[in-house]
Design a protein around this motif. Structure first.
Motif, PDB file in Angstrom:
ATOM      1  N   VAL A  46       0.845  -1.344  -0.026  1.00 56.35           N
ATOM      2  CA  VAL A  46      -0.037  -0.104  -0.170  1.00 56.35           C
ATOM      3  C   VAL A  46       0.774   1.304   0.113  1.00 56.35           C
ATOM      4  CG1 VAL A  46      -1.764   1.213   1.152  1.00 56.35           C
ATOM      5  CG2 VAL A  46      -1.809  -1.291   1.369  1.00 56.35           C
ATOM      6  N   LEU A  47       0.486   2.221  -0.725  1.00 52.91           N
ATOM      7  CA  LEU A  47       1.306   3.433  -0.766  1.00 52.91           C
ATOM      8  C   LEU A  47       0.813   4.476   0.080  1.00 52.91           C
ATOM      9  CD1 LEU A  47       2.652   5.005  -4.164  1.00 52.91           C
ATOM     10  CD2 LEU A  47       1.306   6.364  -2.695  1.00 52.91           C
ATOM     11  N   GLY A  48       1.430   5.407   0.788  1.00 47.64           N
ATOM     12  CA  GLY A  48       0.898   6.472   1.211  1.00 47.64           C
ATOM     13  C   GLY A  48       1.989   7.709   1.056  1.00 47.64           C
ATOM     14  N   ILE A  49       1.153   8.745   0.990  1.00 47.39           N
ATOM     15  CA  ILE A  49       2.111  10.001   0.597  1.00 47.39           C
ATOM     16  C   ILE A  49       1.559  11.214   1.276  1.00 47.39           C
ATOM     17  CG2 ILE A  49       0.773  10.262  -1.401  1.00 47.39           C
ATOM     18  CD1 ILE A  49       3.339  11.904  -2.658  1.00 47.39           C
ATOM     19  N   MET A  50       2.475  11.892   1.980  1.00 49.87           N
ATOM     20  CA  MET A  50       1.957  13.198   2.619  1.00 49.87           C
ATOM     21  C   MET A  50       3.070  14.284   2.206  1.00 49.87           C
ATOM     22  SD  MET A  50       1.812  14.318   6.531  1.00 49.87           S
ATOM     23  CE  MET A  50       3.504  14.102   6.872  1.00 49.87           C
ATOM     24  N   ILE A  51       2.438  15.300   1.564  1.00 58.70           N
ATOM     25  CA  ILE A  51       3.383  16.485   1.336  1.00 58.70           C
ATOM     26  C   ILE A  51       2.931  17.274   2.334  1.00 58.70           C
ATOM     27  CG2 ILE A  51       3.934  18.428  -0.087  1.00 58.70           C
ATOM     28  CD1 ILE A  51       3.490  16.564  -2.435  1.00 58.70           C
ATOM     29  N   ILE A 105       0.377  -2.534  -6.255  1.00 59.42           N
ATOM     30  CA  ILE A 105       0.341  -1.311  -5.143  1.00 59.42           C
ATOM     31  C   ILE A 105      -0.991  -0.790  -5.213  1.00 59.42           C
ATOM     32  CG2 ILE A 105       1.453   0.957  -4.440  1.00 59.42           C
ATOM     33  CD1 ILE A 105       4.056  -0.297  -5.872  1.00 59.42           C
ATOM     34  N   SER A 106      -1.588  -0.356  -3.946  1.00 64.09           N
ATOM     35  CA  SER A 106      -2.873   0.081  -3.870  1.00 64.09           C
ATOM     36  C   SER A 106      -2.674   1.298  -2.950  1.00 64.09           C
ATOM     37  CB  SER A 106      -3.627  -0.735  -3.208  1.00 64.09           C
ATOM     38  OG  SER A 106      -3.351  -1.003  -1.958  1.00 64.09           O
ATOM     39  N   LEU A 107      -3.753   1.953  -3.061  1.00 63.24           N
ATOM     40  CA  LEU A 107      -3.853   3.119  -2.134  1.00 63.24           C
ATOM     41  C   LEU A 107      -5.269   3.554  -1.741  1.00 63.24           C
ATOM     42  CD1 LEU A 107      -4.598   5.602  -4.004  1.00 63.24           C
ATOM     43  CD2 LEU A 107      -2.351   5.731  -4.699  1.00 63.24           C
ATOM     44  N   THR A 108      -5.612   4.546  -0.739  1.00 61.63           N
ATOM     45  CA  THR A 108      -6.865   4.817  -0.690  1.00 61.63           C
ATOM     46  C   THR A 108      -7.071   6.696  -0.726  1.00 61.63           C
ATOM     47  OG1 THR A 108      -6.441   5.096   1.686  1.00 61.63           O
ATOM     48  CG2 THR A 108      -7.764   2.981   0.940  1.00 61.63           C
ATOM     49  N   CYS A 109      -7.955   6.891  -1.068  1.00 62.54           N
ATOM     50  CA  CYS A 109      -8.237   8.458  -1.203  1.00 62.54           C
ATOM     51  C   CYS A 109      -9.661   8.734  -0.980  1.00 62.54           C
ATOM     52  CB  CYS A 109      -7.832   8.883  -2.825  1.00 62.54           C
ATOM     53  SG  CYS A 109      -8.049  10.408  -3.044  1.00 62.54           S
ATOM     54  N   PHE A 110      -9.855  10.073  -0.187  1.00 61.20           N
ATOM     55  CA  PHE A 110     -11.291  10.456   0.198  1.00 61.20           C
ATOM     56  C   PHE A 110     -11.625  11.215  -1.389  1.00 61.20           C
ATOM     57  CE2 PHE A 110      -8.934  10.800   4.312  1.00 61.20           C
ATOM     58  CZ  PHE A 110      -9.468   9.578   4.746  1.00 61.20           C
ATOM     59  N   THR A 111     -13.227  11.101  -1.436  1.00 62.13           N
ATOM     60  CA  THR A 111     -13.690  11.677  -2.453  1.00 62.13           C
ATOM     61  C   THR A 111     -13.620  13.036  -2.696  1.00 62.13           C
ATOM     62  OG1 THR A 111     -15.716  11.252  -1.712  1.00 62.13           O
ATOM     63  CG2 THR A 111     -15.318   9.669  -2.955  1.00 62.13           C
ATOM     64  N   PHE A 112     -13.461  13.752  -1.528  1.00 66.67           N
ATOM     65  CA  PHE A 112     -13.413  15.236  -1.596  1.00 66.67           C
ATOM     66  C   PHE A 112     -11.710  15.993  -2.052  1.00 66.67           C
ATOM     67  CE2 PHE A 112     -12.213  14.118   3.160  1.00 66.67           C
ATOM     68  CZ  PHE A 112     -10.879  14.784   3.189  1.00 66.67           C
ATOM     69  N   ASP A 120      -5.625   0.979  -7.485  1.00 68.89           N
ATOM     70  CA  ASP A 120      -4.414   0.277  -7.449  1.00 68.89           C
ATOM     71  C   ASP A 120      -3.775   0.358  -9.010  1.00 68.89           C
ATOM     72  OD1 ASP A 120      -5.653  -1.522  -9.216  1.00 68.89           O
ATOM     73  OD2 ASP A 120      -5.254  -3.316  -8.211  1.00 68.89           O
ATOM     74  N   ILE A 121      -2.571  -0.049  -8.970  1.00 67.46           N
ATOM     75  CA  ILE A 121      -1.718   0.059 -10.215  1.00 67.46           C
ATOM     76  C   ILE A 121      -0.899  -1.342 -10.216  1.00 67.46           C
ATOM     77  CG2 ILE A 121       0.236   1.116  -9.162  1.00 67.46           C
ATOM     78  CD1 ILE A 121       0.661   2.134 -12.084  1.00 67.46           C
ATOM     79  N   LEU A 122      -0.997  -1.960 -11.280  1.00 68.49           N
ATOM     80  CA  LEU A 122      -0.016  -3.232 -11.425  1.00 68.49           C
ATOM     81  C   LEU A 122       1.229  -2.940 -12.197  1.00 68.49           C
ATOM     82  CD1 LEU A 122      -3.043  -5.644 -12.885  1.00 68.49           C
ATOM     83  CD2 LEU A 122      -2.349  -5.483 -10.452  1.00 68.49           C
ATOM     84  N   LYS A 123       2.184  -3.742 -11.918  1.00 66.76           N
ATOM     85  CA  LYS A 123       3.443  -3.611 -12.683  1.00 66.76           C
ATOM     86  C   LYS A 123       3.441  -3.298 -13.864  1.00 66.76           C
ATOM     87  CE  LYS A 123       8.220  -5.159 -12.628  1.00 66.76           C
ATOM     88  NZ  LYS A 123       9.141  -6.535 -12.096  1.00 66.76           N
ATOM     89  N   GLU A 124       2.656  -4.105 -14.712  1.00 62.08           N
ATOM     90  CA  GLU A 124       2.388  -3.927 -16.197  1.00 62.08           C
ATOM     91  C   GLU A 124       1.936  -2.724 -16.766  1.00 62.08           C
ATOM     92  OE1 GLU A 124      -1.696  -6.652 -16.565  1.00 62.08           O
ATOM     93  OE2 GLU A 124       0.205  -7.499 -15.894  1.00 62.08           O
ATOM     94  N   ASP A 125       1.167  -1.989 -15.678  1.00 64.40           N
ATOM     95  CA  ASP A 125       0.546  -0.623 -15.874  1.00 64.40           C
ATOM     96  C   ASP A 125       1.586   0.526 -15.742  1.00 64.40           C
ATOM     97  OD1 ASP A 125      -1.763  -2.173 -16.234  1.00 64.40           O
ATOM     98  OD2 ASP A 125      -2.588  -1.814 -14.400  1.00 64.40           O
ATOM     99  N   HIS A 126       2.589   0.247 -15.047  1.00 63.80           N
ATOM    100  CA  HIS A 126       3.594   1.313 -14.740  1.00 63.80           C
ATOM    101  C   HIS A 126       4.520   1.545 -16.157  1.00 63.80           C
ATOM    102  CE1 HIS A 126       6.449   3.902 -12.617  1.00 63.80           C
ATOM    103  NE2 HIS A 126       7.085   2.937 -12.439  1.00 63.80           N
TER     104      HIS A 126
END
Length: 189
Positions: free
Chosen positions: A86-91, A122-129, A165-171
């Motif tokens: 799972v990917l997490g990012i914070m700027i 690799i997956s992630l979550t995101c709020f709709t706002f 999510d994204i698969l390796k083949e999509d990257h």
């Protein structure tokens, strides 16, 4: 400055003890914490140190921009058997948001996950706002795979949580992949 991976505009490097003050500031910043889902919490340096000590199934990088730490990116819940994370990012630094740096950061981490950890998904979550984040994730190749309806309650309204999510083949290989290939090429001769 220590850097592990260099992008077009940012560098990813290990997290050091001296970064804790920055991370405490970021986690207690209203806007930054709102997007990570951790807004109600109040965080201390000890909380942040404890978070980084629990790193058996995650890889964390401080994000450096022009010699200053502006955020954190990580792969967590790494499952090397099923080759997923799972990917997490914070700027965290407000002035660094909306500058297009997220694309560089995410693609570096995707290269790291797919070509060094040999992950498949690799997956992630995101709020709709958070429309900016959704657009960024789609630009990086993520696809919506589901949603948890009305899972986040804020200021009198409910919002969905998107699962992507994204698969390796999509990257499309980015800079770390190219650096790996160039370095190996030097030794093949």
């Amino acid at each position: 400055m220590v850097e592990k991976f260099r992008g077009k505009e940012v560098s990813l490097r290990p997290v050091f003890d001296q970064d804790m003050d920055d991370f405490v500031r970021f986690m207690n910043d209203f806007e930054a914490s709102l997007f990570t889902g951790s807004m109600p919490g109040l965080y201390t340096a000890d909380d942040e140190r404890d978070y980084f000590k629990k790193s058996e199934d995650k890889r964390q990088f401080a994000v450096d921009y022009q010699g200053e730490v502006i955020g954190l990116v990580e792969l967590f819940d790494i499952d090397l058997v099923n080759r997923r994370a799972v990917l997490g990012i914070m700027i965290g630094q407000g002035e660094a948001r909306s500058r297009g740096l997220g694309y560089d950061i995410i693609n570096l981490v995707l290269d790291y996950g797919f070509y060094l950890l040999n992950l498949h998904s690799i997956s992630l979550t995101c709020f709709t706002f958070n429309h900016r984040a959704q657009a960024l994730y789609k630009k990086c190749g993520f696809q919506e795979i589901g949603r948890w309806r009305q899972s986040r309650y804020l200021a009198g309204d409910y919002y969905d949580t998107l699962y992507m999510d994204i698969l390796k083949e999509d990257h499309k290989p980015y800079l770390i992949y190219q650096e790996i290939q160039e370095t190996i090429g030097k030794y093949k001769k």
